[in-house]
Design an enzyme around this catalytic site. Structure first.
Site, PDB file in Angstrom:
ATOM      1  N   HIS A  20      11.554 -25.686 -42.013  1.00 33.53           N
ATOM      2  CA  HIS A  20      12.605 -24.673 -42.065  1.00 33.53           C
ATOM      3  C   HIS A  20      12.569 -23.870 -43.351  1.00 33.53           C
ATOM      4  CE1 HIS A  20      14.342 -26.639 -38.546  1.00 33.53           C
ATOM      5  NE2 HIS A  20      14.213 -27.777 -39.187  1.00 33.53           N
ATOM      6  N   ASP A  64      13.675 -39.706 -49.389  1.00 26.92           N
ATOM      7  CA  ASP A  64      12.433 -39.165 -48.826  1.00 26.92           C
ATOM      8  C   ASP A  64      11.319 -39.199 -49.874  1.00 26.92           C
ATOM      9  OD1 ASP A  64      10.793 -38.155 -46.857  1.00 26.92           O
ATOM     10  OD2 ASP A  64      11.347 -36.063 -47.208  1.00 26.92           O
ATOM     11  N   ILE A 103       9.964 -21.683 -46.496  1.00 23.81           N
ATOM     12  CA  ILE A 103       8.710 -21.173 -47.031  1.00 23.81           C
ATOM     13  C   ILE A 103       8.837 -21.185 -48.546  1.00 23.81           C
ATOM     14  CG2 ILE A 103       7.111 -19.214 -47.099  1.00 23.81           C
ATOM     15  CD1 ILE A 103       8.252 -18.293 -44.438  1.00 23.81           C
ATOM     16  N   ILE A 124       2.800 -20.481 -51.367  1.00 24.19           N
ATOM     17  CA  ILE A 124       2.151 -21.736 -51.755  1.00 24.19           C
ATOM     18  C   ILE A 124       2.455 -22.902 -50.820  1.00 24.19           C
ATOM     19  CG2 ILE A 124       1.935 -21.139 -54.191  1.00 24.19           C
ATOM     20  CD1 ILE A 124       4.452 -22.704 -54.765  1.00 24.19           C
ATOM     21  N   GLU A 161       4.873 -24.366 -47.002  1.00 20.08           N
ATOM     22  CA  GLU A 161       5.959 -24.183 -46.056  1.00 20.08           C
ATOM     23  C   GLU A 161       6.322 -25.515 -45.429  1.00 20.08           C
ATOM     24  OE1 GLU A 161       4.722 -22.497 -42.029  1.00 20.08           O
ATOM     25  OE2 GLU A 161       3.192 -21.693 -43.362  1.00 20.08           O
ATOM     26  N   GLY A 162       7.563 -25.593 -44.968  1.00 18.90           N
ATOM     27  CA  GLY A 162       8.043 -26.765 -44.257  1.00 18.90           C
ATOM     28  C   GLY A 162       8.571 -26.340 -42.902  1.00 18.90           C
ATOM     29  N   LYS A 188      12.056 -21.433 -52.947  1.00 24.34           N
ATOM     30  CA  LYS A 188      12.128 -22.110 -51.656  1.00 24.34           C
ATOM     31  C   LYS A 188      13.119 -21.348 -50.781  1.00 24.34           C
ATOM     32  CE  LYS A 188      13.038 -26.676 -49.627  1.00 24.34           C
ATOM     33  NZ  LYS A 188      13.330 -28.104 -49.958  1.00 24.34           N
TER      34      LYS A 188
END
Length: 353
Positions: A15, A127, A17, A10, A12-13, A33
């Site tokens: 570093h 953030d 998934i 669904i 990803e970043g 995550k």
């Protein structure tokens, strides 16, 4: 250990998934995550542990995503979270623009209650942005992604990188290079969150980001274009910031917020102005903001049933993978307690940049 069955990927970043999965024992749907640790010197381990530590410090709260089991997997970690269908960025993108005033009030009130809860529990997020505010099919609202979060330190003497928060939501003191927070860290760090809340509120009212800079200098230009050029008279501490004398801008006067957001009510603009202030210590606290008169005048905040139905880009959620379940099982090799007890892993000095 046959614990989880993967239903689809669904997101990803840089570093990690994120998978949608089912916990075999209960049938609960969760988000997994998976954080890759290719090189320990990259600092990804520290970021993952900060997220774990921050969420473990917070008791269950309806406005903060719930962390479930955490375990190593291969050369990385897996963090299990309650599954959320979408995020506020997608809601803003797909909803009628701009959102109705009652809907804006509802989302903002939930955000403020979540931020107030985090700050009251000594957590600063660092953030906050619409993409990190998750929403499920019942329009429950949760603050997520605590990878940059910090547990407040009572001595107020730590150094932190100024490169926190996604650029569009980054406070001006960070854009000017602020690193040393020595004015009561439990208050000062939270001021950056409050600026981000103002940016999110502006985005909800505007239907698009308020300060969409493509680099740090352009980001400052976007802020100055609306709020005007900061001066030592208005913001005395600005002269002490590392990059104040390195950056020079043409003097410009502030633009009234009613000209920037012409469809917003005066009460909405009044509250927005309490967040978008140059002196960090003058920004309104989240615990005060959600009691602001703005939320108690017509139209009142919308009921969850009146909020837009969240959507994922690209259509419906992924179909379940039909391969053998053991292919995607995550095995628990050892607990993380010994890592979480090491303060150096939780409170590293982050070098500039």
């Amino acid at each position: 250990m046959d614990q989880y069955y993967i239903l689809g990927r669904i997101g990803e970043g840089a570093h990690c998934i994120i998978f949608k999965a089912k916990y075999v024992e209960t049938g609960d749907i969760v988000a997994l995550k998976k954080v890759a640790l290719r090189r320990l010197e990259d600092g990804i381990l520290n970021q993952a542990l900060r997220e774990i530590k921050a969420l473990q410090e917070i008791e269950d709260n309806q406005f903060v995503v719930q962390l479930k089991p955490v375990f190593p997997h291969g050369a990385g970690f897996v963090l299990a979270f309650e599954f959320m269908l979408s995020d506020l960025a997608e809601v803003v993108c797909h909803a009628q623009r701009p959102l109705a005033p009652a809907q804006v009030k509802s989302y903002l009130q939930m955000l403020l209650k979540g931020v107030a809860f985090c700050h009251a529990n000594n957590i600063v997020h660092r953030d906050l942005k619409t993409a990190n505010l998750l929403i499920n099919a019942s329009d429950q609202f949760k603050i997520a992604d605590f990878g940059l979060a910090r547990v407040f330190s009572p001595d107020g003497s730590r150094l932190y990188t100024h490169q926190v928060a996604t650029r569009w939501y980054r406070a001006p003191e960070l854009l000017y290079g602020a690193r040393q927070y020595d004015q009561g860290v439990d208050l000062y760090l939270g001021f950056c969150d409050l600026w981000a809340v103002g940016c999110i509120m502006g985005e909800l009212l505007n239907g698009s980001p308020l300060f969409p800079g493509e680099n740090d200098i352009e980001q400052l230009c976007c802020v100055l274009h609306i709020l005007g050029t900061p001066s030592p008279q208005v913001w005395p501490e600005i002269t002490e910031l590392p990059d104040y004398n390195k950056i020079s801008f043409k003097e410009q006067a502030p633009v009234p917020l009613e000209e920037v957001l012409s469809d917003a009510s005066l009460q909405a603009l009044d509250l927005l102005a309490q967040f978008l202030l140059y002196p960090p210590c003058q920004r309104i606290a989240a615990s005060q903001a959600f009691l602001y008169q703005y939320f108690f005048t017509a139209p009142l905040p919308a009921h969850p049933s009146e909020l837009p139905i969240p959507q994922r880009p690209g259509g419906p959620a992924p179909m379940a993978h039909q391969g053998p379940p053991h292919v995607h099982d995550f095995h628990v090799d050892r607990p993380l307690e010994e890592l979480l007890l090491d303060p150096e892993l939780i409170w590293p000095f982050i070098p500039e940049g």
